[in-house]
Write a protein that holds these residues in place. Structure first.
Motif, short mmCIF file in Angstrom:
data_model
loop_
_atom_site.label_atom_id
_atom_site.label_comp_id
_atom_site.label_asym_id
_atom_site.label_seq_id
_atom_site.Cartn_x
_atom_site.Cartn_y
_atom_site.Cartn_z
N LYS A 144 -7.38 7.47 -3.54
CA LYS A 144 -8.55 6.98 -3.24
C LYS A 144 -7.98 5.50 -2.45
O LYS A 144 -8.77 5.14 -1.64
CB LYS A 144 -9.40 6.51 -4.61
CG LYS A 144 -10.17 7.63 -5.29
CD LYS A 144 -11.07 6.70 -6.23
CE LYS A 144 -11.12 7.67 -7.36
NZ LYS A 144 -11.79 6.80 -8.61
N THR A 145 -6.92 4.93 -2.87
CA THR A 145 -6.48 3.85 -2.20
C THR A 145 -6.04 4.15 -0.71
O THR A 145 -6.47 3.49 0.33
CB THR A 145 -5.15 3.17 -2.87
OG1 THR A 145 -5.62 3.02 -4.23
CG2 THR A 145 -4.72 1.78 -2.25
N LEU A 146 -5.42 5.40 -0.36
CA LEU A 146 -5.08 5.64 0.80
C LEU A 146 -6.11 5.79 1.75
O LEU A 146 -6.26 5.58 2.84
CB LEU A 146 -4.21 7.13 0.85
CG LEU A 146 -2.76 6.89 0.41
CD1 LEU A 146 -1.98 8.09 0.20
CD2 LEU A 146 -2.10 5.99 1.63
N GLU A 147 -7.31 6.27 1.07
CA GLU A 147 -8.74 6.46 1.79
C GLU A 147 -9.15 5.05 2.24
O GLU A 147 -9.54 5.10 3.48
CB GLU A 147 -9.51 7.49 0.96
CG GLU A 147 -9.64 8.76 0.68
CD GLU A 147 -9.76 9.58 2.13
OE1 GLU A 147 -10.76 8.99 2.92
OE2 GLU A 147 -9.00 10.09 2.50
N ASN A 148 -9.16 4.18 1.45
CA ASN A 148 -9.61 2.94 1.59
C ASN A 148 -8.78 2.31 2.93
O ASN A 148 -9.30 1.59 3.80
CB ASN A 148 -9.52 2.01 0.59
CG ASN A 148 -10.42 2.59 -0.51
OD1 ASN A 148 -11.13 3.07 -0.43
ND2 ASN A 148 -10.07 2.18 -1.90
N TYR A 149 -7.43 2.46 2.89
CA TYR A 149 -6.44 2.10 4.04
C TYR A 149 -7.22 2.58 5.30
O TYR A 149 -7.05 1.90 6.29
CB TYR A 149 -5.13 2.50 3.72
CG TYR A 149 -4.34 1.52 2.75
CD1 TYR A 149 -4.06 0.12 3.44
CD2 TYR A 149 -4.14 1.61 1.36
CE1 TYR A 149 -3.21 -0.62 2.54
CE2 TYR A 149 -3.11 0.73 0.70
CZ TYR A 149 -2.82 -0.49 1.26
OH TYR A 149 -2.16 -1.45 0.50
N GLU A 181 3.29 7.66 -5.33
CA GLU A 181 3.87 6.25 -5.18
C GLU A 181 2.77 5.13 -5.15
O GLU A 181 2.85 4.06 -5.84
CB GLU A 181 5.14 6.05 -4.09
CG GLU A 181 6.23 6.87 -4.13
CD GLU A 181 6.77 6.75 -5.52
OE1 GLU A 181 7.27 5.63 -6.09
OE2 GLU A 181 7.13 7.81 -6.21
N ILE A 182 1.95 5.22 -4.30
CA ILE A 182 0.87 4.34 -4.04
C ILE A 182 -0.08 4.17 -5.41
O ILE A 182 -0.28 3.00 -5.85
CB ILE A 182 -0.07 4.58 -2.98
CG1 ILE A 182 0.43 5.04 -1.73
CG2 ILE A 182 -1.30 3.88 -2.70
CD1 ILE A 182 0.48 3.78 -0.53
N GLY A 183 -0.10 5.35 -5.93
CA GLY A 183 -0.99 5.15 -7.34
C GLY A 183 -0.15 4.35 -8.43
O GLY A 183 -0.85 3.65 -9.19
N LYS A 184 1.28 4.50 -8.47
CA LYS A 184 1.98 3.84 -9.30
C LYS A 184 1.95 2.34 -9.05
O LYS A 184 1.98 1.37 -9.79
CB LYS A 184 3.52 4.38 -9.26
CG LYS A 184 3.83 5.47 -9.92
CD LYS A 184 5.29 5.67 -10.00
CE LYS A 184 5.54 7.26 -10.33
NZ LYS A 184 7.15 7.36 -9.94
N SER A 211 -11.36 -4.02 -0.46
CA SER A 211 -10.03 -3.32 -0.60
C SER A 211 -9.27 -3.85 0.09
O SER A 211 -7.92 -4.11 0.07
CB SER A 211 -10.09 -1.72 -0.52
OG SER A 211 -11.01 -1.22 0.49
N TYR A 212 -9.76 -4.49 1.39
CA TYR A 212 -8.75 -5.17 2.46
C TYR A 212 -8.27 -6.36 1.74
O TYR A 212 -6.98 -6.69 1.78
CB TYR A 212 -9.50 -5.43 3.63
CG TYR A 212 -8.69 -6.48 4.81
CD1 TYR A 212 -7.80 -5.56 5.47
CD2 TYR A 212 -8.86 -7.91 4.52
CE1 TYR A 212 -7.03 -6.52 6.38
CE2 TYR A 212 -7.94 -8.43 5.66
CZ TYR A 212 -7.16 -7.69 6.39
OH TYR A 212 -6.47 -8.57 7.24
N LEU A 213 -9.12 -7.19 1.12
CA LEU A 213 -8.57 -8.50 0.32
C LEU A 213 -7.69 -7.98 -0.64
O LEU A 213 -6.54 -8.87 -0.95
CB LEU A 213 -9.99 -9.26 -0.27
CG LEU A 213 -10.86 -10.22 1.05
CD1 LEU A 213 -11.83 -10.47 0.12
CD2 LEU A 213 -9.97 -11.14 1.41
N ALA A 214 -7.99 -6.98 -1.41
CA ALA A 214 -7.18 -6.59 -2.78
C ALA A 214 -5.86 -6.03 -2.31
O ALA A 214 -4.54 -6.53 -2.66
CB ALA A 214 -7.99 -5.69 -3.62
N ASN A 215 -5.80 -5.00 -1.24
CA ASN A 215 -4.59 -4.53 -0.70
C ASN A 215 -3.55 -5.53 -0.09
O ASN A 215 -2.42 -5.37 -0.33
CB ASN A 215 -4.98 -3.25 0.08
CG ASN A 215 -5.49 -2.32 -0.53
OD1 ASN A 215 -5.63 -2.28 -1.82
ND2 ASN A 215 -6.25 -1.29 0.06
#
Ligand code: GDP
Ligand code: MG
Length: 192
Positions: free
Chosen positions: A63-68, A86-89, A144-148
């Motif tokens: 999900k995070t990769l999708e947001n990226y 790794e991203i999930g971790k 997700s931009y601000l958070a990531n």
């Protein structure tokens, strides 16, 4: 009849939104069967966001990769990897920091289709995608931009169990059997 776990996260408590958030579930007819303020320990946080559940870690990573991707951000450059596990971790570490950063308000809500109904009222995970009328859409704007880029979890006010199985796993982590009460709400006779 289903039960689900709803947690007002530290940003919601700190912003004084507990009443505003609970009001939305209460008026929809969902029954509060357990409720308390909790200062989440590292132990509880680690169980709530289960590091040993590879499917959950990978899912968050994907999900995070999708947001990226949507933001045209280079995950590999920013995170050092584009491996979902790794991203999930990494996101899990941010989640542990977020949920333990201040007191939260936890409730168990009961009602027909409670799991889906509570998700619907909460809105999309990303506040920028949550429609007006939902908790996340009306009361938060994090992206997700601000958070990531800030290397932190998205501040989206609430946690809501994602499925019946998740609810069954999560509720006993937060509440003992004795803390969950049975009673009848006045309008139940109209909604039978
Ligand atoms: P939820 O069930 O709607 O809360 O969403 P998930 O279970 O997929 O993710 C759990 C939590 O992780 C979310 O509520 C956010 O706080 C955070 N989160 C989810 N996706 C991202 C992301 O892409 N980046 C960051 N930084 N945090 C995320
Ligand atoms: Mg979830």
């Amino acid at each position: 009849m289903e039960r689900t776990l709803l947690v007002v996260k530290p940003d919601g408590v700190s912003r004084g939104l507990v009443g505003e958030i609970l009001r939305r579930f209460e008026r929809a007819g969902l029954k509060i069967v357990a409720a308390k303020m909790v200062k989440v320990t590292k132990e509880l946080a680690e169980k709530h966001y289960p590091g040993h559940r590879e499917d959950w870690i990978k899912d968050i990573g994907h999900k995070t990769l999708e947001n990226y991707k949507e933001l045209e951000m280079d995950a590999k450059k920013l995170m050092g990897t584009d491996d979902p596990k790794e991203i999930g971790k990494m996101v899990r570490v941010w989640l542990l920091e977020y949920i333990t950063s201040g007191p939260v308000f936890a409730v168990v809500l009961e009602g027909p289709h409670a799991v889906d109904l509570v998700r619907k009222i909460s809105g999309h995970t990303l506040p920028s995608k949550a429609p007006p009328g939902t908790i996340r859409g009306d009361l938060s704007f994090d992206s997700s931009y601000l958070a990531n880029t800030g290397k932190r979890a998205i501040k989206n006010l609430v946690h809501a169990s994602g499925s019946k199985e998740e609810a069954e796993y999560e509720i006993p982590l937060w509440f003992s059997k004795e803390e969950i009460l049975a009673y009848e709400r006045a309008e139940e006779k109209y909604m039978k």
